[in-house]
Scaffold this motif. Structure first.
Motif, PDB file in Angstrom:
ATOM      1  N   ASP A  68       0.838  -1.191   0.000  1.00 53.91           N
ATOM      2  CA  ASP A  68       0.000   0.000   0.000  1.00 53.91           C
ATOM      3  C   ASP A  68       0.876   1.245   0.000  1.00 53.91           C
ATOM      4  OD1 ASP A  68      -2.307   1.476  -0.049  1.00 53.91           O
ATOM      5  OD2 ASP A  68      -2.739   1.296   2.086  1.00 53.91           O
ATOM      6  N   GLY A  69       0.267   2.388  -0.238  1.00 49.29           N
ATOM      7  CA  GLY A  69       0.987   3.657  -0.225  1.00 49.29           C
ATOM      8  C   GLY A  69       0.129   4.755   0.374  1.00 49.29           C
ATOM      9  N   LEU A  96       2.002  21.988  -5.900  1.00 45.59           N
ATOM     10  CA  LEU A  96       1.863  21.226  -4.670  1.00 45.59           C
ATOM     11  C   LEU A  96       3.225  20.735  -4.194  1.00 45.59           C
ATOM     12  CD1 LEU A  96      -1.167  18.873  -5.511  1.00 45.59           C
ATOM     13  CD2 LEU A  96      -1.232  21.134  -4.449  1.00 45.59           C
ATOM     14  N   CYS A  97       3.486  20.843  -2.894  1.00 49.82           N
ATOM     15  CA  CYS A  97       4.629  20.188  -2.265  1.00 49.82           C
ATOM     16  C   CYS A  97       4.065  19.049  -1.423  1.00 49.82           C
ATOM     17  CB  CYS A  97       5.410  21.165  -1.385  1.00 49.82           C
ATOM     18  SG  CYS A  97       6.430  22.310  -2.329  1.00 49.82           S
ATOM     19  N   ALA A  98       4.472  17.831  -1.729  1.00 49.28           N
ATOM     20  CA  ALA A  98       3.871  16.667  -1.083  1.00 49.28           C
ATOM     21  C   ALA A  98       4.917  15.610  -0.758  1.00 49.28           C
ATOM     22  CB  ALA A  98       2.798  16.066  -1.989  1.00 49.28           C
ATOM     23  N   SER A  99       4.582  14.791   0.229  1.00 53.17           N
ATOM     24  CA  SER A  99       5.379  13.617   0.568  1.00 53.17           C
ATOM     25  C   SER A  99       4.534  12.381   0.290  1.00 53.17           C
ATOM     26  CB  SER A  99       5.800  13.648   2.038  1.00 53.17           C
ATOM     27  OG  SER A  99       6.606  14.765   2.319  1.00 53.17           O
ATOM     28  N   TYR A 100       5.180  11.316  -0.132  1.00 56.52           N
ATOM     29  CA  TYR A 100       4.446  10.083  -0.397  1.00 56.52           C
ATOM     30  C   TYR A 100       5.353   8.894  -0.106  1.00 56.52           C
ATOM     31  CZ  TYR A 100       6.762  10.781  -4.976  1.00 56.52           C
ATOM     32  OH  TYR A 100       7.673  11.013  -5.980  1.00 56.52           O
ATOM     33  N   ALA A 101       4.740   7.768   0.243  1.00 57.46           N
ATOM     34  CA  ALA A 101       5.513   6.583   0.639  1.00 57.46           C
ATOM     35  C   ALA A 101       4.725   5.326   0.297  1.00 57.46           C
ATOM     36  CB  ALA A 101       5.824   6.627   2.132  1.00 57.46           C
ATOM     37  N   ALA A 102       5.439   4.235   0.090  1.00 55.23           N
ATOM     38  CA  ALA A 102       4.829   2.932  -0.172  1.00 55.23           C
ATOM     39  C   ALA A 102       5.644   1.870   0.548  1.00 55.23           C
ATOM     40  CB  ALA A 102       4.766   2.642  -1.668  1.00 55.23           C
ATOM     41  N   GLY A 103       5.005   0.767   0.851  1.00 49.05           N
ATOM     42  CA  GLY A 103       5.723  -0.294   1.565  1.00 49.05           C
ATOM     43  C   GLY A 103       4.966  -1.606   1.528  1.00 49.05           C
ATOM     44  N   THR A 104       5.546  -2.592   2.198  1.00 46.93           N
ATOM     45  CA  THR A 104       4.993  -3.935   2.223  1.00 46.93           C
ATOM     46  C   THR A 104       4.993  -4.476   3.636  1.00 46.93           C
ATOM     47  OG1 THR A 104       6.033  -4.305   0.059  1.00 46.93           O
ATOM     48  CG2 THR A 104       5.142  -6.229   1.172  1.00 46.93           C
ATOM     49  N   SER A 120      10.105   6.094   0.397  1.00 51.31           N
ATOM     50  CA  SER A 120       9.450   7.388   0.589  1.00 51.31           C
ATOM     51  C   SER A 120      10.104   8.443  -0.295  1.00 51.31           C
ATOM     52  CB  SER A 120       9.497   7.819   2.058  1.00 51.31           C
ATOM     53  OG  SER A 120      10.834   7.931   2.505  1.00 51.31           O
ATOM     54  N   ARG A 121       9.325   9.423  -0.698  1.00 49.36           N
ATOM     55  CA  ARG A 121       9.794  10.494  -1.559  1.00 49.36           C
ATOM     56  C   ARG A 121       9.111  11.811  -1.154  1.00 49.36           C
ATOM     57  NH1 ARG A 121      12.120   6.451  -2.697  1.00 49.36           N
ATOM     58  NH2 ARG A 121      12.505   5.522  -4.762  1.00 49.36           N
ATOM     59  N   ARG A 122       9.742  12.953  -1.557  1.00 53.33           N
ATOM     60  CA  ARG A 122       9.106  14.253  -1.467  1.00 53.33           C
ATOM     61  C   ARG A 122       9.119  14.860  -2.869  1.00 53.33           C
ATOM     62  NH1 ARG A 122       8.616  14.356   3.896  1.00 53.33           N
ATOM     63  NH2 ARG A 122      10.424  14.013   5.238  1.00 53.33           N
ATOM     64  N   GLY A 123       8.038  15.516  -3.245  1.00 54.76           N
ATOM     65  CA  GLY A 123       7.959  16.024  -4.603  1.00 54.76           C
ATOM     66  C   GLY A 123       7.267  17.365  -4.705  1.00 54.76           C
ATOM     67  N   LEU A 124       7.679  18.142  -5.712  1.00 53.03           N
ATOM     68  CA  LEU A 124       7.025  19.385  -6.101  1.00 53.03           C
ATOM     69  C   LEU A 124       6.292  19.090  -7.401  1.00 53.03           C
ATOM     70  CD1 LEU A 124       6.571  22.495  -6.290  1.00 53.03           C
ATOM     71  CD2 LEU A 124       8.798  22.624  -7.418  1.00 53.03           C
ATOM     72  N   PHE A 125       4.979  19.296  -7.406  1.00 57.49           N
ATOM     73  CA  PHE A 125       4.163  18.958  -8.569  1.00 57.49           C
ATOM     74  C   PHE A 125       3.592  20.243  -9.155  1.00 57.49           C
ATOM     75  CE2 PHE A 125       4.469  15.298  -5.892  1.00 57.49           C
ATOM     76  CZ  PHE A 125       4.693  14.259  -6.789  1.00 57.49           C
ATOM     77  N   SER A 159      -3.003  16.790  -8.567  1.00 54.39           N
ATOM     78  CA  SER A 159      -3.295  15.653  -7.699  1.00 54.39           C
ATOM     79  C   SER A 159      -3.119  14.338  -8.449  1.00 54.39           C
ATOM     80  CB  SER A 159      -4.726  15.764  -7.163  1.00 54.39           C
ATOM     81  OG  SER A 159      -5.037  14.663  -6.338  1.00 54.39           O
ATOM     82  N   THR A 160      -3.515  14.324  -9.723  1.00 51.46           N
ATOM     83  CA  THR A 160      -3.337  13.125 -10.552  1.00 51.46           C
ATOM     84  C   THR A 160      -1.859  12.824 -10.762  1.00 51.46           C
ATOM     85  OG1 THR A 160      -5.430  13.557 -11.681  1.00 51.46           O
ATOM     86  CG2 THR A 160      -3.869  12.091 -12.784  1.00 51.46           C
ATOM     87  N   ALA A 161      -1.054  13.865 -10.968  1.00 52.10           N
ATOM     88  CA  ALA A 161       0.388  13.672 -11.133  1.00 52.10           C
ATOM     89  C   ALA A 161       1.004  13.093  -9.866  1.00 52.10           C
ATOM     90  CB  ALA A 161       1.055  15.001 -11.483  1.00 52.10           C
ATOM     91  N   LEU A 162       0.566  13.590  -8.708  1.00 52.43           N
ATOM     92  CA  LEU A 162       1.039  13.047  -7.434  1.00 52.43           C
ATOM     93  C   LEU A 162       0.624  11.589  -7.288  1.00 52.43           C
ATOM     94  CD1 LEU A 162       2.090  13.055  -4.525  1.00 52.43           C
ATOM     95  CD2 LEU A 162       0.019  14.303  -3.844  1.00 52.43           C
ATOM     96  N   GLN A 163      -0.625  11.279  -7.624  1.00 53.51           N
ATOM     97  CA  GLN A 163      -1.109   9.906  -7.513  1.00 53.51           C
ATOM     98  C   GLN A 163      -0.344   8.983  -8.451  1.00 53.51           C
ATOM     99  OE1 GLN A 163      -3.286   8.945  -5.181  1.00 53.51           O
ATOM    100  NE2 GLN A 163      -2.923   6.834  -5.800  1.00 53.51           N
ATOM    101  N   ARG A 164       0.031   9.493  -9.616  1.00 49.83           N
ATOM    102  CA  ARG A 164       0.789   8.684 -10.569  1.00 49.83           C
ATOM    103  C   ARG A 164       2.162   8.321  -9.994  1.00 49.83           C
ATOM    104  NH1 ARG A 164       1.269  12.254 -14.383  1.00 49.83           N
ATOM    105  NH2 ARG A 164      -0.889  11.979 -14.997  1.00 49.83           N
ATOM    106  N   ARG A 165       2.824   9.284  -9.363  1.00 48.46           N
ATOM    107  CA  ARG A 165       4.120   9.020  -8.746  1.00 48.46           C
ATOM    108  C   ARG A 165       3.984   8.034  -7.596  1.00 48.46           C
ATOM    109  NH1 ARG A 165       8.688  10.030 -11.613  1.00 48.46           N
ATOM    110  NH2 ARG A 165       8.614  12.110 -12.573  1.00 48.46           N
ATOM    111  N   LEU A 166       2.909   8.175  -6.813  1.00 48.01           N
ATOM    112  CA  LEU A 166       2.670   7.223  -5.728  1.00 48.01           C
ATOM    113  C   LEU A 166       2.446   5.826  -6.295  1.00 48.01           C
ATOM    114  CD1 LEU A 166       2.156   6.418  -2.803  1.00 48.01           C
ATOM    115  CD2 LEU A 166      -0.200   7.247  -3.056  1.00 48.01           C
ATOM    116  N   GLY A 167       1.702   5.743  -7.387  1.00 46.16           N
ATOM    117  CA  GLY A 167       1.480   4.450  -8.030  1.00 46.16           C
ATOM    118  C   GLY A 167       2.782   3.808  -8.484  1.00 46.16           C
TER     119      GLY A 167
END
Length: 338
Positions: A68-69, A96-104, A120-125, A159-167
């Protein structure tokens, strides 16, 4: 200031609104369209024979890996653009400045549920062509420039660009999960990978399922769709094929829950479309054994029972690893002032 100077040094300003409540400048909301999915229901049973399928006796998997992420917007910022060539007026673009992470999380005999991998990553979108990375004392927000689309709501586009990176990060976590499983004493080829959300991007992974918790569209014909409401706990629908922008096998399963709305506790599961029908049915049978074991309880989780217990624990840990949002917001303000 020339355009060259703007490209060399990006200036931006942090919006004063808490991102939780949206932006101080909002556009129209995006709407959800009707489904155009192509459904082939006669994969396991003919439509006339569709009925709830009870659990069958199947072997336990050697381990269950849950992927999940999470994502969090720390700030909306405004990136200054070169003055307009028409009237020389200043201009700025929201980002947007956002942080996102995924794991198992791994659930295997003898060890219980334990964290297996995290990324985990931090991104400017942004759509600003002069955007560059934003270094702060709390880490660097890597610039992700998305082509502008005048017909799309900017907030939705970002938001879609952020979701794409999270994916992409979730796909990486899923791919790395089995490598990290080495040394757990699990027989090769005996594990089951469960991705929280659609299986898009992970269909190349063997023994993988996508778990969809919410339902926005009725994909099945009306009579078959109505049958889903008759499922008892642990029962599933027959397997069917569905295609949107990508194809997959799918079925519905009701998790154990307090009786309520017709679709209470119902989840949709997916597996790749290019595997043999018998293998898809075997995965559907296996899901009836595995998923109910990890269903959450109402007093513990407001998304019970669909938000599985290992997934809820993984989300909490990933959010913790994103860092303190107050400190991150402060770091961005300091970076903007400098």
């Amino acid at each position: 200031m020339t355009s060259t100077t703007y490209a060399a040094r990006m200036r931006f300003h942090v919006d004063g609104w808490d991102p939780t409540y949206g932006s101080s400048v909002e556009n129209a909301e995006n709407s959800i369209g009707d489904s155009t999915a192509k459904v082939t229901p006669n994969i396991e049973l003919a439509p006339a024979d569709w009925k709830p399928i009870s659990p069958s006796h199947v072997p336990d998997p050697g381990a269950v890996l849950f992927v999940d992420g999470v994502r969090r917007v720390e700030a909306r910022i405004w990136i200054e653009q070169p003055p307009s060539t028409i009237n020389g007026a200043p201009n700025a673009t929201m980002a947007l400045c956002a942080s996102y992470a995924a794991g198992t999380v791994c659930c295997c005999p003898g060890q219980g549920a334990h964290l297996l991998t995290t990324e985990s990553r931090r991104g400017l979108f942004t759509t600003a062509p002069n955007a560059v990375d934003v270094p702060t004392t709390a880490g660097t927000y890597q610039a992700n420039i998305t082509p502008d689309d005048q017909e799309e709501n900017l907030a939705v586009l970002l938001s879609t660009a952020l979701q794409r990176r999270l994916g992409d990060l979730e796909i990486l976590a899923a791919a790395n999960a089995r490598t990290a499983l080495t040394g757990h004493g699990v027989a090769e080829g005996s594990d089951l990978l469960v991705v929280d959300g659609p299986l898009r991007g992970c269909t190349h992974l063997p023994r993988a399922l996508g778990l969809i918790k919410s339902h926005r569209t009725a994909y099945l014909p009306p009579d078959l769709h109505a049958m889903i409401a008759t499922l008892a706990a642990n029962e599933r629908s027959p397997v069917f094929l569905m295609g949107t922008s990508w194809d997959r096998h799918a079925w519905y399963l009701r998790l154990p829950c307090t009786p309520g709305a017709p679709w209470a506790g119902v989840v949709r599961l997916e597996c790749p479309a290019d595997i043999p029908t018998a293998e898809a049915i075997a995965l559907a049978n296996l899901s009836q054994l595995v998923m109910p074991r990890y269903a959450s309880c109402e007093y513990k989780d407001t998304r019970a029972p669909q938000n599985l217990v290992p997934v809820a624990g993984l989300e909490r840990e990933l959010r913790r690893r994103l860092g303190n949002p107050v400190l991150l917001s402060r770091a961005l303000r300091v970076a903007a002032a400098s």
